[in-house]
Design a protein around this motif. Structure first.
Motif, PDB file in Angstrom:
ATOM      1  N   ARG A 281       0.812  -1.223   0.000  1.00  0.00           N
ATOM      2  CA  ARG A 281       0.000   0.000   0.000  1.00  0.00           C
ATOM      3  C   ARG A 281       0.846   1.273   0.000  1.00  0.00           C
ATOM      4  N   LEU A 282       1.909   1.263   0.806  1.00  0.00           N
ATOM      5  CA  LEU A 282       2.694   2.484   0.985  1.00  0.00           C
ATOM      6  C   LEU A 282       3.726   2.706  -0.116  1.00  0.00           C
ATOM      7  N   TYR A 285       9.537   3.496  -0.750  1.00  0.00           N
ATOM      8  CA  TYR A 285      10.177   4.612  -0.040  1.00  0.00           C
ATOM      9  C   TYR A 285       9.484   4.913   1.288  1.00  0.00           C
ATOM     10  N   ARG A 286       8.172   5.053   1.261  1.00  0.00           N
ATOM     11  CA  ARG A 286       7.453   5.382   2.494  1.00  0.00           C
ATOM     12  C   ARG A 286       7.561   4.242   3.510  1.00  0.00           C
ATOM     13  N   SER A 287       7.605   3.010   3.045  1.00  0.00           N
ATOM     14  CA  SER A 287       7.784   1.880   3.966  1.00  0.00           C
ATOM     15  C   SER A 287       9.162   1.942   4.628  1.00  0.00           C
ATOM     16  N   MET A 289      11.022   4.552   5.165  1.00  0.00           N
ATOM     17  CA  MET A 289      11.083   5.675   6.097  1.00  0.00           C
ATOM     18  C   MET A 289      10.309   5.376   7.371  1.00  0.00           C
ATOM     19  N   LEU A 290       9.072   4.915   7.241  1.00  0.00           N
ATOM     20  CA  LEU A 290       8.246   4.639   8.421  1.00  0.00           C
ATOM     21  C   LEU A 290       8.858   3.524   9.265  1.00  0.00           C
ATOM     22  N   ARG A 397      16.047  10.024   2.854  1.00  0.00           N
ATOM     23  CA  ARG A 397      15.268  11.174   2.386  1.00  0.00           C
ATOM     24  C   ARG A 397      15.931  11.822   1.164  1.00  0.00           C
ATOM     25  N   ARG A 400      15.373   9.743  -2.132  1.00  0.00           N
ATOM     26  CA  ARG A 400      13.988   9.298  -2.335  1.00  0.00           C
ATOM     27  C   ARG A 400      13.627   9.158  -3.812  1.00  0.00           C
ATOM     28  N   HIS A 404      11.928   5.861  -5.402  1.00  0.00           N
ATOM     29  CA  HIS A 404      10.653   5.933  -6.142  1.00  0.00           C
ATOM     30  C   HIS A 404      10.805   5.325  -7.542  1.00  0.00           C
ATOM     31  N   ASP A 407      10.223   1.600  -7.544  1.00  0.00           N
ATOM     32  CA  ASP A 407       8.806   1.264  -7.516  1.00  0.00           C
ATOM     33  C   ASP A 407       8.190   1.370  -8.913  1.00  0.00           C
TER      34      ASP A 407
END
Length: 413
Positions: A281-282, A285-287, A289-290, A397, A400, A404, A407
């Motif tokens: 879902r994320l 990159y967002r995975s 980072m989180l 960051r 990124r 991306h 993906d």
């Protein structure tokens, strides 16, 4: 998403990931616990972490795995099967010695096991990169991590309980060798990749071309630095975690083993399966980072244990959170490494990238954690591990756009 986990290409990675993870604790945390209860000095225990050097140098012989193949089971599974049988024998042989009386011989066997384990990892990482379709990569990475971390619980937490209360250290190592032999059956039954890339034409091509292809990419050097730094805080926090829980926080060997076995296992299962679903879902990159933030913050739990009296239930919460957050971060990290590899050279490229990820654990966390603990004490040290995690997140960051792009390439495929 559940149907992806049941795929004949994804599900076998659970058992193969278990085989990949089983030797690491037996040559690191579990061996560390054995040395601790045998009253080996803290400095000697710290230097035992250098046993993992093979994991950082495995890219040196990865081209051999790319270029050549054993006569059975193909280029990837053949190497996996061979190393698993040798690992079974090597792990069992460790049970013939003890840290107090034969530390040198035990360390030499552990080095051999680490070398064979690193070779198995070369072949397994290449196999999983080759066998998964692009839409299965998040789930495949999560299942790999689940199997790997289950093995860490078995060869870490469960092994401590078995050694302390049931079998003794020697027989426990014999049992772990038997587990590895059973895992070899899964290698025989696992499917071949749908598209089998041709082996490099020569060893020279196998050595040079993977590096040339990778370093021709934009931002290649900083991506390599990101791989070194991403889990560095986690590596420092975990370098002497077993010794901390026993000697620093005051828990018994059985308590540490039981909590790791029960709460660590539950958190590992939840973390790996949740990691695969969240990554889908994320995005990558967002995975990263989180999950990276979560695994850094989870180190504060060890600080609380260091400044409070021993409390078994709170130790269980800390272990569960660490396993959950560490599993999430590792799942995203493995997906990153898979996305960075080209199938023709997946053994060498994945070996190079994963070896770099072990640099922090082997050459920084292992040797430098004991003097840091002795000079700072346990509570300030665990605060420092949170700060050590920040440079990797800052670099993530900055890179990124490249993440991306991975993906986007996977979606296009």
């Amino acid at each position: 998403m559940s149907s992806v986990y049941a795929s004949r290409r994804v599900f076998p990675l659970l058992i193969l990931g278990f085989a990949s993870g089983l030797p690491l604790a037996l040559t690191s945390g579990t061996l560390q616990a054995w040395a601790t209860v045998d009253n080996v000095s803290l400095q000697s225990i710290g230097f035992l972490t250098l046993i993992g050097t093979a994991y950082t140098l495995k890219f040196l012989w990865a081209p051999l795995v790319d270029r050549y193949a054993p006569p059975l089971l193909g280029r990837r599974r053949g190497w996996m099967f061979l190393t698993q049988l040798l690992l079974a024998a090597g792990i069992a042989a460790m049970g013939l010695f003890s840290p107090a009386g034969n530390l040198g011989m035990l360390a030499a066997l552990a080095v051999l096991v680490a070398f064979l384990s690193a070779t198995q990892d070369i072949a397994f990482d290449a196999y999983s990169t080759d066998v998964l379709r692009s839409e299965e990569r998040a789930a495949g990475a999560a299942v790999k991590v689940l199997g790997y971390r289950l093995a860490m619980i078995v060869s870490g937490g469960l092994a401590l309980v078995l050694a302390d209360q049931w079998l003794g250290w020697h027989n426990m190592y014999f049992l772990m060798g038997a587990f590895m032999a059973v895992c070899a059956v899964a290698t025989v039954l696992a499917p071949e990749p749908e598209v089998v890339a041709a082996a490099p034409r020569s060893l020279a091509v196998a050595v040079v071309e993977p590096l040339r292809e990778f370093f021709s990419r934009r931002g290649a050097v900083t991506i390599l630095l990101l791989i070194v730094l991403y889990k560095l805080g986690d590596a420092f926090a975990g370098a002497l975690s077993t010794t901390f829980l026993i000697r620093g926080a005051g828990f018994s060997v059985s308590e540490v083993g039981s909590i790791n076995k029960v709460f660590g296992l539950a958190a590992t299962i939840v973390g790996a399966l949740a990691g695969g679903a969240l990554m889908a879902r994320l995005g990558l990159y967002r995975s990263l980072m989180l999950f990276g933030l979560l695994q850094a913050v989870s180190n504060f739990g060890y600080w609380v244990l260091a400044v409070t009296p021993p409390h078994l239930y709170f130790m269980a919460v800390v272990v569960a959170v660490e396993n959950l957050c560490g599993g999430l971060g590792t799942a995203a990290f493995v997906a990153l490494l898979m996305g960075l590899c080209r199938q023709e050279f997946s053994a060498t490229q994945f070996a190079l990238l994963s070896a770099l990820s072990a640099v922090g654990r082997t050459y920084l966390a292992g040797p430098f954690t004991p003097p840091l603990v002795e000079s700072l004490g346990w509570p300030p040290f665990f605060v420092l591990t949170v700060l050590i995690a920040l440079p990797g997140l800052i670099l993530l960051r900055l890179r990124r756009n490249e993440i991306h792009a991975l993906d986007a390439r996977a979606e296009a495929a």
